[in-house]
Design a protein around this motif. Structure first.
Motif, PDB file in Angstrom:
ATOM      1  N   LEU A  20       0.810  -1.220   0.000  1.00  0.00           N
ATOM      2  CA  LEU A  20       0.000   0.000   0.000  1.00  0.00           C
ATOM      3  C   LEU A  20       0.843   1.270   0.000  1.00  0.00           C
ATOM      4  O   LEU A  20       0.299   2.376  -0.011  1.00  0.00           O
ATOM      5  N   LEU A  21       2.153   1.133  -0.015  1.00  0.00           N
ATOM      6  CA  LEU A  21       3.060   2.276  -0.086  1.00  0.00           C
ATOM      7  C   LEU A  21       3.469   2.446  -1.541  1.00  0.00           C
ATOM      8  O   LEU A  21       4.141   1.594  -2.106  1.00  0.00           O
ATOM      9  N   THR A  22       3.049   3.551  -2.140  1.00  0.00           N
ATOM     10  CA  THR A  22       3.366   3.779  -3.548  1.00  0.00           C
ATOM     11  C   THR A  22       4.819   4.223  -3.699  1.00  0.00           C
ATOM     12  O   THR A  22       5.409   4.774  -2.764  1.00  0.00           O
ATOM     13  N   PRO A  23       5.386   4.037  -4.878  1.00  0.00           N
ATOM     14  CA  PRO A  23       6.767   4.479  -5.112  1.00  0.00           C
ATOM     15  C   PRO A  23       6.946   5.988  -4.908  1.00  0.00           C
ATOM     16  O   PRO A  23       8.034   6.437  -4.560  1.00  0.00           O
ATOM     17  N   GLU A  24       5.884   6.748  -5.079  1.00  0.00           N
ATOM     18  CA  GLU A  24       5.959   8.197  -4.915  1.00  0.00           C
ATOM     19  C   GLU A  24       5.977   8.623  -3.444  1.00  0.00           C
ATOM     20  O   GLU A  24       6.403   9.724  -3.122  1.00  0.00           O
ATOM     21  N   GLN A  25       5.493   7.768  -2.567  1.00  0.00           N
ATOM     22  CA  GLN A  25       5.432   8.098  -1.148  1.00  0.00           C
ATOM     23  C   GLN A  25       6.774   7.865  -0.475  1.00  0.00           C
ATOM     24  O   GLN A  25       7.458   6.880  -0.749  1.00  0.00           O
ATOM     25  N   ASP A  26       7.139   8.796   0.407  1.00  0.00           N
ATOM     26  CA  ASP A  26       8.340   8.615   1.207  1.00  0.00           C
ATOM     27  C   ASP A  26       8.095   7.540   2.255  1.00  0.00           C
ATOM     28  O   ASP A  26       6.996   7.426   2.791  1.00  0.00           O
ATOM     29  N   LEU A  27       9.119   6.778   2.534  1.00  0.00           N
ATOM     30  CA  LEU A  27       9.059   5.816   3.630  1.00  0.00           C
ATOM     31  C   LEU A  27       9.494   6.565   4.880  1.00  0.00           C
ATOM     32  O   LEU A  27      10.671   6.753   5.140  1.00  0.00           O
ATOM     33  N   LYS A  28       8.513   7.056   5.607  1.00  0.00           N
ATOM     34  CA  LYS A  28       8.784   7.893   6.776  1.00  0.00           C
ATOM     35  C   LYS A  28       9.108   7.045   7.991  1.00  0.00           C
ATOM     36  O   LYS A  28       8.686   5.902   8.116  1.00  0.00           O
ATOM     37  N   ARG A  29       9.837   7.666   8.898  1.00  0.00           N
ATOM     38  CA  ARG A  29      10.267   6.990  10.126  1.00  0.00           C
ATOM     39  C   ARG A  29       9.096   6.426  10.920  1.00  0.00           C
ATOM     40  O   ARG A  29       9.184   5.336  11.475  1.00  0.00           O
ATOM     41  N   ASP A  30       7.993   7.161  10.985  1.00  0.00           N
ATOM     42  CA  ASP A  30       6.868   6.758  11.826  1.00  0.00           C
ATOM     43  C   ASP A  30       5.788   5.976  11.079  1.00  0.00           C
ATOM     44  O   ASP A  30       4.697   5.768  11.591  1.00  0.00           O
ATOM     45  N   LEU A  31       6.091   5.503   9.889  1.00  0.00           N
ATOM     46  CA  LEU A  31       5.139   4.736   9.105  1.00  0.00           C
ATOM     47  C   LEU A  31       4.920   3.380   9.780  1.00  0.00           C
ATOM     48  O   LEU A  31       5.858   2.598   9.940  1.00  0.00           O
ATOM     49  N   VAL A  32       3.690   3.118  10.227  1.00  0.00           N
ATOM     50  CA  VAL A  32       3.362   1.851  10.885  1.00  0.00           C
ATOM     51  C   VAL A  32       3.143   0.806   9.794  1.00  0.00           C
ATOM     52  O   VAL A  32       2.291   0.964   8.921  1.00  0.00           O
ATOM     53  N   LEU A  33       3.927  -0.238   9.833  1.00  0.00           N
ATOM     54  CA  LEU A  33       3.994  -1.213   8.747  1.00  0.00           C
ATOM     55  C   LEU A  33       2.651  -1.859   8.424  1.00  0.00           C
ATOM     56  O   LEU A  33       2.295  -2.028   7.266  1.00  0.00           O
ATOM     57  N   VAL A  34       1.891  -2.208   9.440  1.00  0.00           N
ATOM     58  CA  VAL A  34       0.598  -2.864   9.221  1.00  0.00           C
ATOM     59  C   VAL A  34      -0.367  -1.945   8.463  1.00  0.00           C
ATOM     60  O   VAL A  34      -1.199  -2.413   7.695  1.00  0.00           O
ATOM     61  N   ASN A  35      -0.221  -0.645   8.626  1.00  0.00           N
ATOM     62  CA  ASN A  35      -1.098   0.300   7.933  1.00  0.00           C
ATOM     63  C   ASN A  35      -0.819   0.373   6.440  1.00  0.00           C
ATOM     64  O   ASN A  35      -1.611   0.942   5.687  1.00  0.00           O
ATOM     65  N   TYR A  36       0.292  -0.192   6.006  1.00  0.00           N
ATOM     66  CA  TYR A  36       0.660  -0.186   4.590  1.00  0.00           C
ATOM     67  C   TYR A  36       0.721  -1.590   4.004  1.00  0.00           C
ATOM     68  O   TYR A  36       1.376  -1.826   2.999  1.00  0.00           O
ATOM     69  N   GLY A  37       0.020  -2.510   4.640  1.00  0.00           N
ATOM     70  CA  GLY A  37      -0.196  -3.818   4.047  1.00  0.00           C
ATOM     71  C   GLY A  37       0.656  -4.962   4.554  1.00  0.00           C
ATOM     72  O   GLY A  37       0.554  -6.075   4.038  1.00  0.00           O
ATOM     73  N   LEU A  38       1.498  -4.737   5.544  1.00  0.00           N
ATOM     74  CA  LEU A  38       2.292  -5.845   6.076  1.00  0.00           C
ATOM     75  C   LEU A  38       1.416  -6.673   7.009  1.00  0.00           C
ATOM     76  O   LEU A  38       0.962  -6.194   8.040  1.00  0.00           O
TER      77      LEU A  38
END
Length: 108
Positions: A20-38
């Motif tokens: 769920l993290l697009t190539p255009e989106q930055d991988l931010k420090r506080d990105l919770v992995l489950v919220n992006y499909g893990l």
């Protein structure tokens, strides 16, 4: 854009498990992995890939924690394990700190 706190291979591996993290989106420090499909199944693959890539061992008990931690927490745990030559409580400790800072993280 500020420099990433982790090396490019870590980011590439992590991104490959976040549908769920697009190539255009930055991988931010506080990105919770489950919220992006893990999910828990993907977490197994991520764990194995990171162990191979960074020559660390993280116990299977920490699989659930991996889905609940943020990107920086996962990197910090990898670094901690690398620095302590194989001790494994780092991931659980990082999840505990994340929960304390952000309240209870969502369960999967």
């Amino acid at each position: 854009m500020p420099a990433s706190p982790w090396p490019p291979p870590f980011e590439a591996t992590l991104r490959s498990y976040l549908p769920l993290l697009t190539p255009e989106q930055d991988l931010k420090r506080d990105l919770v992995l489950v919220n992006y499909g893990l999910d828990s199944l993907a977490a197994v693959g991520l764990l194995l890939d990171l162990e191979d890539q960074f020559q660390v061992t993280i116990s299977d008990e920490h699989l659930n924690a991996i889905t609940r931690i943020d990107a920086y927490g996962l990197w910090a745990a990898i670094e901690s394990v690398r620095q302590t030559a194989g001790t494994e409580p780092a991931l659980a400790d990082e999840v505990g700190r994340a929960r304390g800072a952000a309240g209870q993280l969502p369960s999967t």
